[in-house]
Design an enzyme around this catalytic site. Structure first.
Site, PDB file in Angstrom:
ATOM      1  N   THR A 101       0.834  -1.213   0.000  1.00  0.00           N
ATOM      2  CA  THR A 101       0.000   0.000   0.000  1.00  0.00           C
ATOM      3  C   THR A 101       0.865   1.259   0.000  1.00  0.00           C
ATOM      4  O   THR A 101       0.517   2.254  -0.636  1.00  0.00           O
ATOM      5  CB  THR A 101      -0.931  -0.017   1.230  1.00  0.00           C
ATOM      6  N   ILE A 158      -0.006  -7.323  10.181  1.00  0.00           N
ATOM      7  CA  ILE A 158       0.374  -8.204  11.290  1.00  0.00           C
ATOM      8  C   ILE A 158       1.852  -8.593  11.169  1.00  0.00           C
ATOM      9  O   ILE A 158       2.447  -9.066  12.122  1.00  0.00           O
ATOM     10  CB  ILE A 158      -0.497  -9.484  11.356  1.00  0.00           C
ATOM     11  N   ASP A 159       2.444  -8.382   9.978  1.00  0.00           N
ATOM     12  CA  ASP A 159       3.839  -8.792   9.773  1.00  0.00           C
ATOM     13  C   ASP A 159       4.846  -7.845  10.424  1.00  0.00           C
ATOM     14  O   ASP A 159       6.016  -8.201  10.585  1.00  0.00           O
ATOM     15  CB  ASP A 159       4.156  -8.875   8.273  1.00  0.00           C
TER      16      ASP A 159
HETATM   17  O1  F6P Z   1       0.142  -9.160   4.535  1.00  0.00           O
HETATM   18  C1  F6P Z   1       0.020  -9.868   5.699  1.00  0.00           C
HETATM   19  C2  F6P Z   1      -0.159 -11.326   5.452  1.00  0.00           C
HETATM   20  O2  F6P Z   1      -0.981 -11.765   6.493  1.00  0.00           O
HETATM   21  C3  F6P Z   1       1.113 -12.138   5.363  1.00  0.00           C
HETATM   22  O3  F6P Z   1       1.668 -12.470   6.585  1.00  0.00           O
HETATM   23  C4  F6P Z   1       0.655 -13.346   4.609  1.00  0.00           C
HETATM   24  O4  F6P Z   1       1.752 -13.960   3.999  1.00  0.00           O
HETATM   25  C5  F6P Z   1      -0.298 -12.772   3.633  1.00  0.00           C
HETATM   26  O5  F6P Z   1      -0.807 -11.606   4.238  1.00  0.00           O
HETATM   27  C6  F6P Z   1      -1.436 -13.674   3.253  1.00  0.00           C
HETATM   28  O6  F6P Z   1      -2.191 -13.030   2.283  1.00  0.00           O
HETATM   29  P1  F6P Z   1      -3.636 -13.435   1.797  1.00  0.00           P
HETATM   30  O7  F6P Z   1      -4.598 -13.130   2.893  1.00  0.00           O
HETATM   31  O8  F6P Z   1      -3.871 -12.590   0.606  1.00  0.00           O
HETATM   32  O9  F6P Z   1      -3.594 -14.891   1.519  1.00  0.00           O
END
Ligand code: F6P
Length: 372
Positions: A112, A133-134
């Site tokens: 973003t 959350i990362d």
């Molecule tokens: O961007 C945060 C996150 O939760 C990452 O930790 C994870 O790899 C990814 O999103 C998963 O993405 P999606 O919800 O699009 O599968």
């Protein structure tokens, strides 16, 4: 003249998004500003799908998980439209002006920040807030959503302990984090994992297996291995870095495309590494092993008190920056306060766990194996 604010939430959802929307909305209304939300991230801005954020809409959302605006991973410059992928940036610029916006606030993670900068470069007034959350957004001490996810992942590791112990098993638990290991490392330490594997420290299976056997010989016949989604072996990391270097040095576009395809194949192969690791550890140690993937559980549900506080702090600071007409910035958390960081300095960078981070020292000091 009262300001018109637009808000959107983009990328993966994260606990604390609604608390941030509420904080921006309430502080803005109090200052006589008007606020609208765009639905589903940049897609809603492109499709001009809006909702007025008034006292009624903003009420009762502080503790609610997800985002009342909806989100998507769509990017302005590569937007699927019908069966084509198109650059829709100019349409978004038009929609911004259609609503006579003074500023667009984008709540999101690393992707973003990049997309927001693209819009800022088109002349729009943009402010971002760091959510994921990362915890891997560059330029901020912390992102909202991280604290909640950390508690959820820690709670899961606590629960896995008793079942691993009872069955004398290895339990590999996959924690979110493709590019960075903040969540796996934090939850691994807080939950007392015996092994923690993160992308920043490529691991060797032999070393992990030996750490588990050592525990077993000392009488602990179970082990918890917390592994970040993006953790990789030293061999995979070397292969990846060599392909990236080859692609950078490649002269023809055909060669670059061939190497790009190879990189994509390697990335695809690396997904599911936790399952392969669990099988390898079972083979190498003779101990039964199981895999638990925490997945989207880590992103759901009510935000923690710390995330609500952080979201509210950043959201209200955002409105102060709007009043000062400071645009092209991310509102970063700095100590107990907030700071404006130019988007140019944030976009395209990732905040990785530094090798000398205090959490790494502490993990090693309590004999946690980091796989290296
Ligand atoms: O961007 C945060 C996150 O939760 C990452 O930790 C994870 O790899 C990814 O999103 C998963 O993405 P999606 O919800 O699009 O599968």
């Amino acid at each position: 003249m009262s300001k018109q604010i637009g808000i959107l939430t983009a990328g993966g959802d994260s606990p604390g998004l609604n608390a941030a929307i509420r904080a921006i909305g309430k502080a803005a209304l109090r200052s006589g500003m008007q606020v609208i939300g765009f639905r589903d991230g940049f897609r809603g801005l492109m499709e001009n799908r809006t909702v007025r954020l008034d006292r009624h809409t903003l009420s009762g959302i502080l503790t609610v998980g997800g985002t009342i605006l909806g989100t998507s991973r769509d990017k302005p410059h590569r937007m699927p439209v019908g069966n084509r992928v198109m650059d829709m940036t100019d349409v978004m610029v038009d929609n911004y002006h259609r609503h006579y916006l003074d500023v667009l606030v984008c709540l999101g993670g690393g992707g973003t920040q990049k997309n927001a900068l693209r819009l800022a470069r088109k002349g729009l007034n943009i402010i971002t807030l760091p959510k994921t959350i990362d915890n891997d957004v560059f330029g901020t001490d912390v992102t909202f959503g991280f604290d909640t996810a950390l508690s959820i992942a820690t709670d899961a590791i606590d629960r896995l302990h008793s079942t691993a112990h009872s069955h004398h098993r290895i339990i590999v638990v996959e924690v979110m984090g493709h590019r960075t290991g903040w969540l796996a490392l934090g939850a691994g330490i807080a939950g007392g994992a015996d092994v923690i594997l993160i992308p920043e420290i490529p691991y060797q299976e032999e070393i992990v297996a030996e750490a588990i056997l050592h525990r077993s010989r000392s009488g602990s016949r179970f082990s918890i291995v917390a592994v970040a989604e993006g953790a990789w072996t030293q061999e995979q990391a070397d292969a990846y870095q060599s392909l990236v270097a080859q692609r950078a040095a490649a002269e023809s576009s055909e060669e670059k495309a061939r190497l790009k395809a190879k990189i994509k194949r390697l990335e695809a192969h690396m997904k599911g590494s936790a399952l392969r690791l669990a099988r390898q550890l079972e083979e190498k140690t003779g101990l039964e092993s199981r895999l638990t993937i925490l997945g989207h559980l880590q992103r759901g549900g009510i935000p923690s008190a710390a995330d609500r506080l952080l979201s509210t702090r950043l959201g209200t600071a955002c409105v102060e920056f709007i009043a000062q007409e400071r645009y092209g910035i991310m509102v970063a958390a700095r100590g107990d306060g907030s700071e404006a960081v130019p988007l140019e300095e944030v976009a395209g960078k990732v905040k990785q766990v530094p090798p000398d981070h205090p959490w790494i020292h502490s993990a090693r000091a309590v004999s946690t194996c980091l796989g290296d």
